[in-house]
Scaffold this active site. Structure first.
Site, PDB file in Angstrom:
ATOM      1  CD  GLU A  41      62.594 -26.614 -78.176  1.00  0.00           C
ATOM      2  OE1 GLU A  41      62.944 -26.400 -76.995  1.00  0.00           O
ATOM      3  OE2 GLU A  41      61.933 -27.610 -78.499  1.00  0.00           O
ATOM      4  CB  CYS A 204      55.651 -47.228 -70.021  1.00  0.00           C
ATOM      5  SG  CYS A 204      57.285 -46.591 -70.447  1.00  0.00           S
TER       6      CYS A 204
END
Length: 349
Positions: A41, A204
Site C-alpha cells: 500500500e 461485468c
C-alpha cells in the site's frame, strides 16, 4: 441495489476471478501477512500496479519482514526504492517501521485510528490496510472503486461530492464478513473490466444492475474535474565531474523533495536550493549540456544542465558532499531525475 446484494455479487465474482498479484495470497482462503499489505500500500500510493510489481519483489526479497526493514540503513532502503519515485514514501515507510518495532511491540496496528498516526499513512492507506489485511468493516475508495460505483449508480457528481456519495453507498453495502474480498473485488472489476476508457459490460458481474451498462455514456463516468494547468519551474543543475569520472552529489538531509537522497547541486527551481560553494573547486572546463524536462505531480520542470569539469586536487568536502564513480551510481539513492541529467551530461564528455 439492495444492501448486501452488491457485496454478495462482488465477493462471489472475486473468488473465481481474482488477479494474481505478488502481495496477495494465491488462494483467497489463505491468511494474509499484514506486512505484505502494509508494504504494497505504501508503494501503490500514486503509482500503478504494473510499475510497482518489480520494485515490490526486489524490496521484499531484501526486507522480508518489518523487523529486518526497521534495522536496515536508510540509505540502503532509499537505494532499492530508487526509480519508483515519490521518495517521501520510502522515508515514511522506514520511519513507520521503526515506530512499529520500537513503540508498538513489532505489531502493525489493525485499526484505522492507530494506523493513520503513522508517517505517510493517510485516510485511504489506513482504510485499505484495515480492510485488506485485517478484514475490518471500513470503507475503502480508490480510483477503481470510485469509477465502478459512479457508473453503477450513474452518479452525476464530481470531486468531494462524488466521494461522499460513494462512501455512503459503500457503507450501506459493507458485508458482515469478507470485506477484504469485497474491497479487492471492486478494485479488480475497475482494473480489468470497468476501465477508464474501455468498458467490458458483457464480462461485468454488475451489468444487470448498472444504470449505464452497454450505454455510450458509461465512459463519461465519473464526471471529470477540470484540472488546473501545472506551473512550470526553471533553474540550473550542475554536474561536477573529475578526470576519474566521479560525479559530485549532495546528501539532501531532511529537506522536502528527495529527502535524504543524493542529488546534484542546483538552484532556482526549489525553495530550498541544493546549493554548493563552487569557489572551493578549480574548474577546468564548463559546458552547457542543454535542457532537462521532468514532470512532477504539481509542476513541470524545464531547466538547464551545466557540466563543470574540475581538477583532482584533494578538497575537504562538507559532510553532505560525496564524489561517486559512474559505475557505482546504482548503489546510491539517486532519484530518476538525476539519472536523466547524468545521461544528458555523458553525451558531452
Amino acid at each position: 441495489m439492495q444492501s448486501l446484494k452488491l457485496s454478495e455479487i462482488v465477493i462471489n465474482w472475486y473468488k473465481k476471478n481474482l488477479r494474481i498479484l505478488p502481495w496477495r495470497p494465491k488462494n483467497f482462503n489463505q491468511k494474509i501477512d499484514p506486512y505484505i499489505v502494509f508494504l504494497s500500500e505504501f508503494m501503490l500510493q500514486q503509482t500503478t500496479v504494473k510499475t510497482v510489481v518489480p520494485y515490490f519483489l526486489n524490496f521484499l526479497k531484501k526486507y522480508p519482514t518489518i523487523e529486518i526493514l526497521a534495522k536496515a540503513k536508510l540509505d540502503d532502503v532509499l537505494a532499492i526504492w530508487s526509480g519508483l519515485g515519490y521518495y517521501r514514501r520510502a522515508n515514511n515507510l522506514y520511519k513507520s517501521s521503526k515506530i512499529i518495532i520500537n513503540e508498538l511491540n513489532g505489531v502493525i496496528p489493525n485499526n484505522y485510528e492507530d494506523l493513520i498516526k503513522l508517517p505517510g499513512i493517510g485516510d485511504y492507506t489506513a482504510a485499505a490496510i484495515c480492510a485488506i489485511a485485517f478484514d475490518k468493516k471500513v470503507v475503502v475508495i480508490d480510483g477503481n472503486i470510485e469509477r465502478v460505483i459512479s457508473r453503477l449508480f450513474e452518479l452525476d457528481l464530481r470531486g468531494n461530492d462524488l466521494k461522499k456519495k460513494v462512501r455512503e453507498i459503500l457503507f450501506l453495502n459493507i458485508p458482515g464478513k469478507e470485506n477484504s474480498l469485497f474491497t479487492q473485488g471492486l478494485m479488480d472489476i475497475g482494473a480489468t473490466i470497468c476501465k477508464p476508457k474501455i468498458i467490458n459490460c458483457e464480462r461485468c458481474p454488475l451489468s444487470e444492475n448498472c444504470r449505464v451498462a452497454f450505454k455510450n455514456s458509461a465512459i463519461n463516468y465519473p464526471l471529470k474535474i477540470i484540472k488546473e494547468k501545472k506551473i512550470k519551474r526553471t533553474g540550473n543543475f550542475y554536474c561536477l565531474i573529475n578526470s576519474k569520472k566521479e560525479i559530485l552529489f549532495l546528501r539532501n538531509i531532511n529537506l522536502g523533495l528527495f529527502e535524504n537522497m543524493h542529488v546534484l547541486p542546483s538552484d532556482g527551481w526549489l525553495k530550498d536550493n541544493h546549493n554548493l560553494d563552487f569557489n572551493i573547486f578549480s574548474i577546468k572546463e564548463r559546458f552547457d549540456c542543454g535542457v532537462i524536462k521532468h514532470s512532477f505531480t504539481h509542476f513541470d520542470l524545464d531547466s538547464k544542465v551545466i557540466l563543470l569539469k574540475v581538477d583532482d586536487n584533494q578538497i575537504r568536502l562538507k559532510d553532505n558532499c560525496i564524489f561517486i564513480k559512474l559505475e557505482n551510481l546504482d548503489m546510491f539513492s539517486i532519484p530518476t531525475l538525476y539519472h536523466k541529467i547524468i545521461k544528458l551530461v555523458l553525451k558531452n564528455i
